[in-house]
Motif scaffolding. Structure first.
Motif, PDB file in Angstrom:
ATOM      1  N   TRP A 139       0.843  -1.189   0.000  1.00 38.38           N
ATOM      2  CA  TRP A 139       0.000   0.000   0.000  1.00 38.38           C
ATOM      3  C   TRP A 139       0.883   1.245   0.000  1.00 38.38           C
ATOM      4  O   TRP A 139       1.969   1.261   0.578  1.00 38.38           O
ATOM      5  CB  TRP A 139      -0.916   0.034   1.222  1.00 38.38           C
ATOM      6  N   SER A 140       0.406   2.259  -0.629  1.00 41.90           N
ATOM      7  CA  SER A 140       1.124   3.532  -0.650  1.00 41.90           C
ATOM      8  C   SER A 140       1.006   4.242   0.693  1.00 41.90           C
ATOM      9  O   SER A 140       0.220   3.848   1.567  1.00 41.90           O
ATOM     10  CB  SER A 140       0.552   4.434  -1.751  1.00 41.90           C
ATOM     11  N   GLU A 141       1.782   5.289   0.850  1.00 41.30           N
ATOM     12  CA  GLU A 141       1.583   6.177   1.990  1.00 41.30           C
ATOM     13  C   GLU A 141       0.274   6.941   1.794  1.00 41.30           C
ATOM     14  O   GLU A 141      -0.226   7.058   0.667  1.00 41.30           O
ATOM     15  CB  GLU A 141       2.758   7.162   2.106  1.00 41.30           C
ATOM     16  N   PRO A 142      -0.323   7.470   2.847  1.00 40.78           N
ATOM     17  CA  PRO A 142      -1.585   8.215   2.687  1.00 40.78           C
ATOM     18  C   PRO A 142      -1.414   9.394   1.725  1.00 40.78           C
ATOM     19  O   PRO A 142      -0.438  10.131   1.781  1.00 40.78           O
ATOM     20  CB  PRO A 142      -1.898   8.693   4.106  1.00 40.78           C
ATOM     21  N   ILE A 143      -2.382   9.538   0.846  1.00 39.07           N
ATOM     22  CA  ILE A 143      -2.397  10.620  -0.143  1.00 39.07           C
ATOM     23  C   ILE A 143      -3.581  11.525   0.182  1.00 39.07           C
ATOM     24  O   ILE A 143      -4.740  11.094   0.114  1.00 39.07           O
ATOM     25  CB  ILE A 143      -2.509  10.066  -1.567  1.00 39.07           C
ATOM     26  N   LEU A 144      -3.306  12.755   0.519  1.00 37.61           N
ATOM     27  CA  LEU A 144      -4.337  13.721   0.880  1.00 37.61           C
ATOM     28  C   LEU A 144      -4.561  14.673  -0.285  1.00 37.61           C
ATOM     29  O   LEU A 144      -3.613  15.270  -0.806  1.00 37.61           O
ATOM     30  CB  LEU A 144      -3.927  14.502   2.130  1.00 37.61           C
TER      31      LEU A 144
END
Length: 238
Positions: A139-144
């Motif tokens: 999973w990627s890092e959180p994208i805001l």
């Protein structure tokens, strides 16, 4: 697979917007794992729901875009695995949320619709074959996503003006004052001259009629018609 999806590291116009974001297209990640009939999907989930995401067992079980508000995740961007190979001449980025027509479509096909809220979101790539999942990335890092500015955060005070703007404004104000003074002076001179003629009794002299023998009397000249007046002289008589 050890690959972690991420935003493109280079400067990119619209890399992250209020409803979309760009991802770097993975290359050489699935080589050695994919067959010609396999497809790569992108799983999108709210960051706090990514741990609960379960890979679908078949294409029929793929979570759809319209289920995102309730299921908190969906899958999109179904692409042939060959498009992610090392030799594929593919675009360097993928854009998540780019299909604005998805909101009005009732079809069951996978849709890449606009993201409904700032998130944050996590994404991962999933390689699926005819018998189900075969490989997946992390999973990627959180994208805001970007948020619109609240009206309460807008500063109503004007910004501080530079010295050049102040100088220009001063010059314009001075020119305006000089022009106003000239106009007032001209009006004052005209009024003063009129008063002087009245005081010297020249008004009666001007109105007095003289008949000379060497100068024939001048005939009255018609006034030019005013705009919109017909026949000539109608506006004058009015």
């Amino acid at each position: 697979l050890p690959y972690v999806p991420h935003l493109p590291p280079t400067a990119l116009l619209g890399k992250v917007t209020a409803t979309t974001f760009a991802l770097e297209r993975p290359r050489c990640v699935f080589d050695g794992h994919a067959d010609a009939s396999d497809a790569v999907w992108l799983a999108v989930a709210f960051a706090n729901a990514s741990a609960a995401f379960r890979n679908p067992l078949s294409r029929a079980d793929v979570p759809r875009y319209k289920q995102l508000p309730t299921a908190r995740s969906y899958m999109t961007l179904e692409t042939a695995a060959a498009a992610y190979s090392c030799s594929a001449p593919s675009p360097p980025v993928l854009r998540v949320g780019a299909d604005t027509a998805c909101r009005d479509q009732g079809r069951q096909d996978p849709c890449n619709g606009p993201l409904p809220s700032p998130g944050p979101y996590r994404v991962k790539f999933l390689l699926m074959g005819c018998r189900g999942p075969k490989a997946e990335t992390r999973w990627s890092e959180p994208i805001l996503l970007r948020r619109a500015s609240s009206p309460g955060t807008i500063d109503p005070a004007p910004t501080r003006r530079g010295s050049a703007v102040v100088v220009i404004a001063s010059i314009l104000a001075s020119l305006g004052a000089v022009l106003a003074t000239a106009v007032l002076g001209a009006l004052g001179a005209k009024v003063w001259g009129s008063l002087c003629r009245q005081n010297l009794g020249t008004d009666a002299f001007i109105r007095r009629s003289y008949r000379t023998h060497h100068i024939p009397p001048a005939l009255p000249q018609p006034l030019p018609p005013s705009c919109g007046c017909s026949p000539p002289g109608l506006c004058r008589s009015a």
